[in-house]
Design a protein around this motif. Structure first.
Motif, PDB file in Angstrom:
ATOM      1  N   VAL A 137       0.867  -1.179   0.000  1.00 41.68           N
ATOM      2  CA  VAL A 137       0.000   0.000   0.000  1.00 41.68           C
ATOM      3  C   VAL A 137       0.904   1.230   0.000  1.00 41.68           C
ATOM      4  O   VAL A 137       1.867   1.304   0.768  1.00 41.68           O
ATOM      5  N   GLU A 138       0.594   2.191  -0.864  1.00 37.77           N
ATOM      6  CA  GLU A 138       1.384   3.408  -0.970  1.00 37.77           C
ATOM      7  C   GLU A 138       0.483   4.624  -0.857  1.00 37.77           C
ATOM      8  O   GLU A 138      -0.669   4.609  -1.303  1.00 37.77           O
ATOM      9  N   HIS A 139       1.019   5.667  -0.258  1.00 40.02           N
ATOM     10  CA  HIS A 139       0.336   6.965  -0.238  1.00 40.02           C
ATOM     11  C   HIS A 139       1.418   8.010  -0.507  1.00 40.02           C
ATOM     12  O   HIS A 139       2.139   8.426   0.399  1.00 40.02           O
ATOM     13  N   ILE A 140       1.546   8.415  -1.772  1.00 40.00           N
ATOM     14  CA  ILE A 140       2.627   9.293  -2.197  1.00 40.00           C
ATOM     15  C   ILE A 140       2.067  10.591  -2.759  1.00 40.00           C
ATOM     16  O   ILE A 140       1.175  10.570  -3.607  1.00 40.00           O
ATOM     17  N   ASP A 141       2.581  11.710  -2.273  1.00 41.78           N
ATOM     18  CA  ASP A 141       2.280  13.014  -2.857  1.00 41.78           C
ATOM     19  C   ASP A 141       3.182  13.175  -4.084  1.00 41.78           C
ATOM     20  O   ASP A 141       4.387  13.345  -3.949  1.00 41.78           O
ATOM     21  N   VAL A 142       2.580  13.101  -5.270  1.00 37.98           N
ATOM     22  CA  VAL A 142       3.395  13.073  -6.483  1.00 37.98           C
ATOM     23  C   VAL A 142       4.028  14.426  -6.785  1.00 37.98           C
ATOM     24  O   VAL A 142       4.982  14.504  -7.561  1.00 37.98           O
ATOM     25  N   ASP A 143       3.511  15.499  -6.201  1.00 38.32           N
ATOM     26  CA  ASP A 143       4.118  16.802  -6.414  1.00 38.32           C
ATOM     27  C   ASP A 143       5.342  16.999  -5.519  1.00 38.32           C
ATOM     28  O   ASP A 143       6.374  17.484  -5.958  1.00 38.32           O
ATOM     29  N   GLU A 144       5.204  16.617  -4.253  1.00 36.66           N
ATOM     30  CA  GLU A 144       6.309  16.782  -3.316  1.00 36.66           C
ATOM     31  C   GLU A 144       7.205  15.551  -3.242  1.00 36.66           C
ATOM     32  O   GLU A 144       8.298  15.602  -2.675  1.00 36.66           O
TER      33      GLU A 144
END
Length: 204
Positions: A137-144
């Protein structure tokens, strides 16, 4: 991701490629693997929409080295806090996808007394599940390019008892049967969690 504009997808690919190159230069294998997976997802979306990332798209401002944020780094998370993060998102993916054949799609998950329950959509007949599965499971802010990733591995079994199935139908919006949906239990044995952060520079 599929609803993003072409420009947003191009910008994301540029950021991920730069981050991937920086991680490779620092020989950070874990970050390389994480960025490579996200970049592959972006490229797959672009191919499906007929977007050629190799084609130029106007002039881009030259980014100065001083303007670049510090390279993100991974911080290990303890077992308990890592598992708790799973409640922040609704679904993940099995790794590798080929470990279950025919392929299945994860529609949702929940934690139940320390065990991981997955709701699976069957795409082509009833699959054969191995004794052990790995789920990420991933939760990544693609901008930061910050966030977290949690990987859970352990013994797996299909939930077939009607009473047990009934417990999970409402929280997972599930309708398990033999043709369309299954419920699967993973008993976590190995849990690895990493926070992707820019808060400080780790010791070399």
């Amino acid at each position: 991701m599929s609803g993003e504009s072409e420009e947003a997808l191009r910008n994301r690919a540029v950021r991920l490629r730069r981050a991937l190159a920086e991680a490779a230069e620092r020989q950070n294998d874990r970050l390389v693997a994480l960025y490579a997976v996200d970049l592959e997802d972006v490229e797959r979306t672009c191919r499906a929409r007929g977007i050629d990332l190799a084609a130029p798209r106007g002039r881009r401002p030259v980014e100065r080295e001083a303007d670049r944020p510090p390279l993100a780094h991974l911080v290990d998370l303890p077992h308990g806090p890592a598992l708790e993060l799973l409640s922040q998102v609704s679904t993940g993916r099995l790794l590798p996808a080929a470990q279950v054949q025919p392929a299945v799609q994860v529609l949702g998950h929940l934690l139940d007394d320390g065990q991981l329950i997955l709701r699976l959509h069957l795409s082509a007949g009833s699959p054969v599940y191995p004794d052990r599965l790995t789920y990420r499971v991933e939760h990544i802010d693609v901008d930061e390019l910050t966030g977290w990733v949690v990987t859970v591995a352990g013994r797996a079994e299909q939930i077939t008892d009607p009473a047990e199935q009934a417990r999970f139908c409402v929280p997972l919006w599930a309708r398990p049967d033999e043709r369309n949906e299954h419920l699967l239990r993973i008993r976590p044995e190995d849990v690895t969690g990493h926070s992707l952060t820019r808060d400080h520079t780790p010791d070399e």
